[in-house]
Scaffold this active site. Structure first.
Site, mmCIF file in Angstrom:
data_model
loop_
_atom_site.group_PDB
_atom_site.id
_atom_site.type_symbol
_atom_site.label_atom_id
_atom_site.label_comp_id
_atom_site.label_asym_id
_atom_site.label_seq_id
_atom_site.Cartn_x
_atom_site.Cartn_y
_atom_site.Cartn_z
ATOM 1 N N GLU A 12 3.980 -10.872 0.333
ATOM 2 C CA GLU A 12 2.556 -10.569 0.244
ATOM 3 C C GLU A 12 2.173 -10.312 -1.212
ATOM 4 O O GLU A 12 2.379 -9.202 -1.729
ATOM 5 C CB GLU A 12 2.221 -9.324 1.063
ATOM 6 C CG GLU A 12 2.525 -9.456 2.537
ATOM 7 C CD GLU A 12 1.699 -8.470 3.366
ATOM 8 O OE1 GLU A 12 0.878 -8.919 4.158
ATOM 9 O OE2 GLU A 12 1.867 -7.257 3.182
ATOM 10 N N GLU A 16 0.838 -1.213 0.000
ATOM 11 C CA GLU A 16 0.000 0.000 0.000
ATOM 12 C C GLU A 16 0.867 1.255 0.000
ATOM 13 O O GLU A 16 0.494 2.271 -0.577
ATOM 14 C CB GLU A 16 -0.947 -0.026 1.211
ATOM 15 C CG GLU A 16 -2.080 -1.015 0.986
ATOM 16 C CD GLU A 16 -2.637 -1.637 2.241
ATOM 17 O OE1 GLU A 16 -2.386 -1.117 3.344
ATOM 18 O OE2 GLU A 16 -3.330 -2.665 2.119
#
Ligand code: PGA
Length: 251
Positions: A167, A97
């Protein structure tokens, strides 16, 4: 022998009082955590208060980001020493993010990682491919590039203190977890890259999986020998589900 690590990334959630009451409940809900290290990444504003609440427990805390400078005219930024001062032992670096919404590059990740290590904190460096990378068969190329660029200039000893969080971007917050085989193959690959860069470090570093982990899917994932724990977003916000995830390691 690598100790398992379970980390909760709260992202931009919880006020100070919500964060403190979470810790109060979690402390009571987890009895024996000898086989797993428990870590939470609250927001900056909650770190100091949360640290007071967890004193004497087995819960560790970390910050979700950091700036590499020591001090000075960097409005809005927070240094490694300031983070350490709140009682943190870890810092999350290069979460997708941050890369996606705030333009963070692997070069910045590298500077942050070095600054964090220099301050005596442990960096958790996030890597992962997008859906498009996977579709284009470039997953391994991307992972290798992210590791090389993020860790360039570290000594083997420093590289051992890094926790890698794999991730896949397409698995974050989507409910679409990577299959145990997909995760395992990337974890093995990360160890291979590490062994090329640092020789003995590859068996020492911990590599976590992150992306849509919850109490129902953790067992399948953790059956893989190269997955040393999990980085959990959504399922770490609720004490009950986070305690269930921790319990998995104590069974
Ligand atoms: P998620 O987030 O568990 O909600 O998919 C993981 C993360 O972003 O670290």
């Amino acid at each position: 022998m690598r100790k398992y690590l379970i980390a909760g990334n709260w992202k931009m959630n919880k006020t100070v009082s919500e964060a403190v009451s979470f810790m109060k409940i979690l402390k009571g809900a987890i009895a024996n955590t000898a086989s797993v290290e428990v870590l939470l990444f609250p927001t900056f504003t909650a770190l100091y208060a949360v640290n007071n609440e967890i004193k004497g427990s087995d819960i560790n805390i970390g910050a979700q980001d950091v700036f590499w400078g020591e001090k000075g005219a960097f409005t809005g930024e927070i240094s490694p020493a300031m983070i350490k001062d709140t009682g943190c032992s870890y810092v999350l670096i290069g979460h997708s993010e941050r890369r996606q919404y705030f333009g963070e590059t692997s070069e910045m990740v590298n500077k942050k990682t070095k600054a964090v290590i220099a301050a005596g904190l442990k960096p958790m460096v996030c890597i992962g491919e997008t859906f498009q990378d996977r579709e284009n068969n470039s997953t391994f190329k991307i992972i290798e590039k992210q590791i090389n660029e993020s860790l360039v200039g570290l000594t083997a000893e420093q590289a051992c203190s890094v926790v890698i969080a794999y991730e896949p971007v397409w698995a974050i917050g989507t409910g679409k977890i990577a299959s145990p085989d997909q995760a395992q193959e990337v974890h093995v690959f990360v160890r291979k890259i590490y062994s090329q860069m640092y020789k003995d470090a590859s068996e020492k570093i911990r590599i976590l999986y992150g992306g849509s982990v919850n109490p129902d899917n953790i067992s399948n994932l953790m059956a893989n020998p190269d997955i040393d724990g999990v980085l959990v977003g959504g399922a770490s916000l609720d004490t009950e589900s986070f305690a269930k995830l921790i319990k998995h390691f104590n069974n």
